[in-house]
Structure formats: structure tokens, C-alpha cells
Design an enzyme around this catalytic site. Sequence first.
Site, PDB file in Angstrom:
ATOM      1  N   ASP A 210       3.022   7.517  -1.344  1.00 21.09           N
ATOM      2  CA  ASP A 210       3.905   8.682  -1.210  1.00 21.09           C
ATOM      3  C   ASP A 210       4.167   9.295  -2.586  1.00 21.09           C
ATOM      4  O   ASP A 210       3.596   8.855  -3.582  1.00 21.09           O
ATOM      5  CB  ASP A 210       5.211   8.227  -0.544  1.00 21.09           C
ATOM      6  CG  ASP A 210       5.813   9.314   0.325  1.00 21.09           C
ATOM      7  OD1 ASP A 210       5.887  10.476  -0.135  1.00 21.09           O
ATOM      8  OD2 ASP A 210       6.217   9.015   1.465  1.00 21.09           O
TER       9      ASP A 210
ATOM     10  N   LYS B 294       0.831  -1.224   0.000  1.00 20.16           N
ATOM     11  CA  LYS B 294       0.000   0.000   0.000  1.00 20.16           C
ATOM     12  C   LYS B 294       0.860   1.267   0.000  1.00 20.16           C
ATOM     13  O   LYS B 294       0.797   2.089   0.913  1.00 20.16           O
ATOM     14  CB  LYS B 294      -0.966   0.030   1.179  1.00 20.16           C
ATOM     15  CG  LYS B 294      -2.007  -1.072   1.143  1.00 20.16           C
ATOM     16  CD  LYS B 294      -3.104  -0.835   2.175  1.00 20.16           C
ATOM     17  CE  LYS B 294      -4.097  -1.974   2.226  1.00 20.16           C
ATOM     18  NZ  LYS B 294      -3.537  -3.215   2.791  1.00 20.16           N
TER      19      LYS B 294
HETATM   20  O1  S5P Z   1      -9.514  -2.264   2.191  1.00 17.89           O
HETATM   21  C1  S5P Z   1      -8.742  -3.178   2.462  1.00 17.89           C
HETATM   22  C2  S5P Z   1      -7.615  -3.421   1.694  1.00 17.89           C
HETATM   23  C3  S5P Z   1      -6.803  -4.494   2.018  1.00 17.89           C
HETATM   24  S1  S5P Z   1      -5.543  -4.893   0.934  1.00 17.89           S
HETATM   25  N1  S5P Z   1      -9.019  -4.004   3.491  1.00 17.89           N
HETATM   26  C4  S5P Z   1      -8.204  -5.048   3.831  1.00 17.89           C
HETATM   27  O2  S5P Z   1      -8.544  -5.778   4.758  1.00 17.89           O
HETATM   28  N2  S5P Z   1      -7.054  -5.264   3.126  1.00 17.89           N
HETATM   29  C5  S5P Z   1      -6.087  -6.333   3.507  1.00 17.89           C
HETATM   30  O3  S5P Z   1      -6.734  -7.597   3.406  1.00 17.89           O
HETATM   31  C6  S5P Z   1      -5.599  -6.221   4.946  1.00 17.89           C
HETATM   32  O4  S5P Z   1      -4.400  -5.483   5.024  1.00 17.89           O
HETATM   33  C7  S5P Z   1      -5.370  -7.660   5.338  1.00 17.89           C
HETATM   34  O5  S5P Z   1      -4.077  -8.069   4.962  1.00 17.89           O
HETATM   35  C8  S5P Z   1      -6.372  -8.431   4.496  1.00 17.89           C
HETATM   36  C9  S5P Z   1      -7.643  -8.797   5.240  1.00 17.89           C
HETATM   37  O6  S5P Z   1      -7.396  -9.659   6.296  1.00 17.89           O
HETATM   38  P1  S5P Z   1      -8.567 -10.330   7.156  1.00 17.89           P
HETATM   39  O7  S5P Z   1      -7.845 -11.076   8.225  1.00 17.89           O
HETATM   40  O8  S5P Z   1      -9.405  -9.238   7.726  1.00 17.89           O
HETATM   41  O9  S5P Z   1      -9.320 -11.244   6.213  1.00 17.89           O
END
Ligand code: S5P
Length: 449
Positions: A296, A293
Amino acid sequence: MQPREDFLLKAYELGIIKFGNFILKSGIESPFYVDLRPLASSPQLLKTLANQLLDLVEKSPFELICGVPYAALPMGTTMSLASGTPLIIKRKENKGYGTKRMVEGIYHDGQNCLLVEDVITSGQSLLETIEEVEREGLKVTDIVVVLDREQGGIQKLKEKGYSVHTLFTINEVIDLLHRFHRLDDSEVGRIKNFLENPPAPPVKKRVGLDKKQISHPVGKKLIEIALKKNSNLIASADVISSAELIKLAKDVGEHIVALKLHTDIIRDFSFELIEELKQISKEKEFLLFEDRKFGDIGNTQDLQFKEGMYRIASWADMITSHVIAGEESLKVFDNVGVVAIVEMSTKGTLTDDYYVGKALNAAKNSPNVMGAVAQRKVSDDLLLFTPGVNMSSSGDSKGQQYNTPEKVCSEYHTDFIIVGRGIYKAADAALAAKTYKESGWAAYLNSFE
Ligand code: S5P
């Protein structure tokens, strides 16, 4: 000639209603198109309109006036000037998150606000506006509308208890223009037929992975793996040690199309770990996806991508990046598939509609970008990745919000589901990955129906 008729004919000359074939926002083909914005180009007509609208609400109890953006803003302003009633302004771009107020101006709790709208169709956008205005503590009892397209909007608002005052219905407009020879019999027949039997909006079909117009080579590779494995699953390996990560990669590898990493949470990160992951990814056929993510300026992102202890550029197939710094900042990500973060899954996220629209534009204009992370449909030239997927939880205590694979595939047309804790926290990660793979793929296939 009545003043209303005189107004309508003059407004018609200004071009507020056009006849022919027009594709509306909903995709419906309409024989007429209404746009009241040109009225602001004739101050005299705008004044006449404002007075006629004020006449309609003569007995209504309002203390404030608010024009629904944007077409009704000049109408509301003119009504305010003509009647001496204070004006307030509702923002369009802020969806209620963050700290900005939705309604600008001086007002206090419980004041009655008259809403002014140019055209009402289904009533949906007016209902949303009313909700936002009421959320600010204001009271709405009356709404004044210039033109009712007679598609159920008025009825919907009346059912909710609002008094709606309309200056014209579309049938009246057509009849008047007919009577004054601005429309001939056959045109009137065609329009009346459309109004009596309004066509349903065309349903936008989901485009399958095999038919998506993706030119990025990493995007193509991902699609190829998905179709070969019958899987749209990306496992998010948010574990903190190399040992756990290697074990997880081996356990879930056969079920996934990509393994998503946050390398900066791994306590004992090393390039041996990367070498081993590369080996497993080759054997089990999945891509390595670093969820960095970036967010910058281009130069800093360039350094973060290529340098430092992770040297992401040297091994990742895919990365995530915010687009907050604008299109040019994404140019630095060469030789990798970029997934743009355009909307986040968390409660209270600042990625509102306005942001999402601009972020999607930036993503589409960047050749390095192959897809987007979002919680809504995106265009067919981007792959859609949706995190926040879990079959046994609706969220966590830190703002995460979960949906099921069925919901994201059918409602958002998600191409790839991203599952973290649903898999790596399961007692048997391999079994959980298999289950998510099967439900994700079934949901993908079902979403074509
Ligand atoms: O909006 C977002 C974008 C991402 S990439 N919401 C998210 O949850 N993520 C990523 O997806 C977050 O950083 C994590 O690595 C994963 C979700 O994990 P979970 O354990 O909640 O399924």
C-alpha cells in the site's frame, strides 16, 4: 561502388560499428560493437536500407511487416511506407501474461508476417519473438536481417524451417571496411581471430553466504545463523492455531534459520503466542519472519506495520513487502529486515520481466531491504529467498508451482529456500525439516561447482 557498399560506408560514418574493446551483455569481451540505432538519425540512409531489405524479400509471401523492438522498429516502419505493406507492432515489455495483447495493429489469423531484425547473433531472441508472434495466430515464414554476426543464429532459424535473408555478414563488413581503408591489417587480424574462435561467455560464479555484500544487520544475523547451523531453510508455518504453531516451532526450530508466519491466519492470535515464539526462537536460534506482503502507500503500510492487533513492528525480525508503491513506501519499515517480493511463484503471475527489473531496482535502492523473493538470480548485494520448494509435489490446484532445492540453488543461486506444506503437512514435521535442511544445504554447497 555498389549501392550496398555505398550504404555501408555511409552507415559506418554514422557510427553503427565501432572497434576497440567492448564488454557484451553476455560478459564476452569483443573487439567490435554493433549498434544500428543511429541509422534512424539519417532518414536518407534509413530509406536506402529499407529499399535494400525489401529487394531481398521481393519474392517472399508476406502481408504484414513487424520490426523486432527496438532497433528494427524504424526499419520496419520505413519498409512499410516504401512498400505499402501494413505494419504491426510487437510489444517488448509484456511477456504474454495478463490481458494486454502482445502484438498491436490490425491483423487476422493466418496472415503472413515478415519479421525485420537489425542484428542476429545466436538467434535466441528472434526465436522468442517468432513464438510470440505465432501465438497471436500469425504465420512467419521469412525474416530479414541487416547484419549476421555469424554465431550460429541463421543456422538455428533455418533448421526450424524459416527463410532468413541477410544484407551483410560481419565478415563481409570487415572485408569491405578493410578494402576501403577504414580498418588496418592488424585490426582485421584481431577481429577475424575473434570471429573464428569466439570465446565462451564467462560463467558467473555464485557468491557464498560468507562473501555476500549484505550491510543490513538482520541480513548479517541471518547469514551468521545459516553458517552456524549449516542450514538455508526457512519453514513457512501456515497453520491456523497457536497450539499448532508452537508445536511446529519447537519441532523444526533446530533445523531452520527463520520461521515464516502469516499471523493473520491464526484464529487465536495473542501476544502470549508471540512471547512464546520469541522464547523458542531465542533457544533454537532462528528469526521471526512475518510474511505480511505489504502493498500500500507508505502511510498505510506504516500503520499496518506498527499498529492494529498484530503490531508487527514490535516483534518481527523480518517482513515481506511488495514494492508496487515504489521505493519511498519502503522507508517506513525501520528496525526490521525487509524482503521485497519482486517475483511470485504462481502460474500466470503478473510479475513479468519488466516488473521484476523495476522491482529489483527499487529493492536495491532501499536501505531497509536486505533481500528479495524471486524465482531467478538476483544481484549479489541482495539475499535471495525462494518459496515454491517441495520435493514431492510439482504444484497445487491454486496456482502454486514447486521446484526442488537442487533446482533453485543451482539455477537461481537461491540463498534461502522457503518450505511450507512440505514440512508442516508432513506426518513428522521435525523429520521433514531435517530432510529439507540437509537437501537445501547440500544443494547450496553443490551449486558452487
Ligand atoms: O511467490 C511467493 C511468495 C511467497 S512469500 N510464493 C509463495 O508461495 N510465498 C509463500 O511461501 C506463501 O505465502 C506460503 O506461505 C509459502 C509457500 O508455501 P507452500 O506450502 O506452497 O510451500
